[in-house]
Design a protein around this motif. Structure first.
Motif, PDB file in Angstrom:
ATOM      1  N   LYS A 135       0.780  -1.236   0.014  1.00  0.00           N
ATOM      2  CA  LYS A 135      -0.076   0.030   0.096  1.00  0.00           C
ATOM      3  C   LYS A 135       0.881   1.242  -0.117  1.00  0.00           C
ATOM      4  CE  LYS A 135      -3.752   2.513   2.566  1.00  0.00           C
ATOM      5  NZ  LYS A 135      -4.546   2.212   4.108  1.00  0.00           N
ATOM      6  N   ASP A 136       1.855   1.311   0.696  1.00  0.00           N
ATOM      7  CA  ASP A 136       2.549   2.527   0.840  1.00  0.00           C
ATOM      8  C   ASP A 136       4.018   2.286   1.053  1.00  0.00           C
ATOM      9  OD1 ASP A 136       2.690   1.551   3.807  1.00  0.00           O
ATOM     10  OD2 ASP A 136       1.528   3.093   4.540  1.00  0.00           O
ATOM     11  N   GLY A 137       4.498   1.324   1.226  1.00  0.00           N
ATOM     12  CA  GLY A 137       5.907   0.703   1.275  1.00  0.00           C
ATOM     13  C   GLY A 137       6.436   0.753   2.660  1.00  0.00           C
ATOM     14  N   SER A 138       5.800   1.093   3.765  1.00  0.00           N
ATOM     15  CA  SER A 138       6.218   0.899   5.079  1.00  0.00           C
ATOM     16  C   SER A 138       6.634  -0.550   5.406  1.00  0.00           C
ATOM     17  CB  SER A 138       5.161   1.547   6.040  1.00  0.00           C
ATOM     18  OG  SER A 138       3.710   0.691   5.779  1.00  0.00           O
ATOM     19  N   ARG A 139       7.407  -0.729   6.386  1.00  0.00           N
ATOM     20  CA  ARG A 139       7.753  -1.932   6.812  1.00  0.00           C
ATOM     21  C   ARG A 139       7.049  -2.345   7.825  1.00  0.00           C
ATOM     22  NH1 ARG A 139      14.275  -3.415   8.166  1.00  0.00           N
ATOM     23  NH2 ARG A 139      14.184  -3.032   5.859  1.00  0.00           N
ATOM     24  N   LEU A 140       6.477  -3.893   7.598  1.00  0.00           N
ATOM     25  CA  LEU A 140       5.377  -4.342   8.625  1.00  0.00           C
ATOM     26  C   LEU A 140       6.068  -5.828   9.097  1.00  0.00           C
ATOM     27  CD1 LEU A 140       2.157  -3.291   6.651  1.00  0.00           C
ATOM     28  CD2 LEU A 140       3.102  -2.113   8.376  1.00  0.00           C
ATOM     29  N   ILE A 141       5.399  -6.223  10.174  1.00  0.00           N
ATOM     30  CA  ILE A 141       5.613  -7.667  10.610  1.00  0.00           C
ATOM     31  C   ILE A 141       4.369  -8.440  10.832  1.00  0.00           C
ATOM     32  CG2 ILE A 141       6.066  -6.850  12.961  1.00  0.00           C
ATOM     33  CD1 ILE A 141       8.082  -9.166  13.246  1.00  0.00           C
ATOM     34  N   LYS A 142       3.961  -9.247  10.121  1.00  0.00           N
ATOM     35  CA  LYS A 142       2.943 -10.066  10.359  1.00  0.00           C
ATOM     36  C   LYS A 142       3.102 -11.661  10.322  1.00  0.00           C
ATOM     37  CE  LYS A 142       0.654  -6.051  10.156  1.00  0.00           C
ATOM     38  NZ  LYS A 142       0.304  -5.315  11.258  1.00  0.00           N
ATOM     39  N   ARG A 143       1.910 -12.174  10.515  1.00  0.00           N
ATOM     40  CA  ARG A 143       1.879 -13.734  10.410  1.00  0.00           C
ATOM     41  C   ARG A 143       1.412 -14.024   8.895  1.00  0.00           C
ATOM     42  NH1 ARG A 143       2.920 -17.507  14.093  1.00  0.00           N
ATOM     43  NH2 ARG A 143       2.450 -16.087  15.850  1.00  0.00           N
ATOM     44  N   LEU A 144       1.863 -14.971   8.183  1.00  0.00           N
ATOM     45  CA  LEU A 144       1.435 -15.532   7.132  1.00  0.00           C
ATOM     46  C   LEU A 144       0.395 -16.517   7.342  1.00  0.00           C
ATOM     47  CD1 LEU A 144       3.862 -16.521   4.034  1.00  0.00           C
ATOM     48  CD2 LEU A 144       1.897 -17.613   4.543  1.00  0.00           C
ATOM     49  N   VAL A 145      -0.570 -16.342   6.707  1.00  0.00           N
ATOM     50  CA  VAL A 145      -1.608 -17.270   7.276  1.00  0.00           C
ATOM     51  C   VAL A 145      -2.284 -18.073   5.959  1.00  0.00           C
ATOM     52  CG1 VAL A 145      -2.486 -16.226   9.281  1.00  0.00           C
ATOM     53  CG2 VAL A 145      -3.451 -15.623   7.017  1.00  0.00           C
TER      54      VAL A 145
END
Length: 222
Positions: free
Chosen positions: A82-92
């Protein structure tokens, strides 16, 4: 300037090597938000393996070679489509999976997640703002993790079904009602995935004058 470089050549080489190491092999990222609570807390610094999936040209998204494939349940860092920001999430959900959610219940390929070990909690959203929370063990598609639900208006608790396109992945935060994830930013292309987070290096409580949390130091992520 030339004299300074000559006198500090060793230090400059060290900085260049450190930069290449962080952009090509491993990285450490402070986590500023609670989107992965209770697995990852604000103030945790996570170690990211940049070679978990691909070898990339430093400072780019150009893949030089593949080393492995992202798996369901992996905790990954990536640049938001969406905006290039770095995120950390779980791959589901993987390419080809059918993913959906109905009233906070996650479905993978038509299989509904089971929720057990329900535990009431309180979640602080800001200074003086606390909302009721419910933590549970979520089991689906052979994966198990602790997730959290908030008594929060406006969260996207239902979506899909959606077929994940080739070379894309569906990400969710473990803190389901307080996470800007694939429900809002869309599926994530593989070339935007930075690496897999395996451990917490150090941790400090950002709500309590950055007091260290030694019990979280060097702990593995599940």
């Amino acid at each position: 300037m030339k004299n300074w470089l000559k006198q500090n050549r060793g230090f400059v080489i060290f900085l260049v090597c450190l930069g290449l190491f962080r952009t090509a092999m491993a990285d450490w990222n402070p986590v500023p938000t609670g989107s992965m609570r209770p697995t990852i807390l604000e103030g945790d610094v996570v170690l990211v393996n940049r070679l978990a999936y691909d070898v990339k040209l430093p400072l780019t998204n150009i893949t030089l070679g593949r080393l492995g494939d992202p798996q369901r349940g992996d905790i990954v860092t990536f640049n938001s489509p969406k905006d290039g920001s770095r995120l950390i999430k779980r791959l589901v959900a993987l390419p080809g999976d059918v993913v959906a959610m109905r009233d906070d219940v996650l479905y993978i390929n038509g299989q509904a997640a089971r929720y057990s070990d329900l535990t009431p909690a309180a979640e602080q959203l800001g200074t003086g703002i606390t909302v009721p929370a419910l933590r549970a063990t979520e089991t689906v598609a052979g994966q198990q993790r602790t997730v959290q639900f908030l008594d929060r208006v406006g969260a996207k608790r239902s979506f899909g079904p959606l077929v994940v396109p080739p070379e894309h992945y569906f990400m969710l935060g473990d803190n389901r009602d307080n996470s800007e994830d694939s429900r809002y930013i869309g599926v994530v292309p593989r070339d935007r995935i930075i690496g897999r987070a395996n451990h917490i290096l150090v941790s400090a409580d950002i709500t309590d004058h950055w007091q260290p949390r030694p019990g979280r130091f060097a702990s593995a992520l599940n």
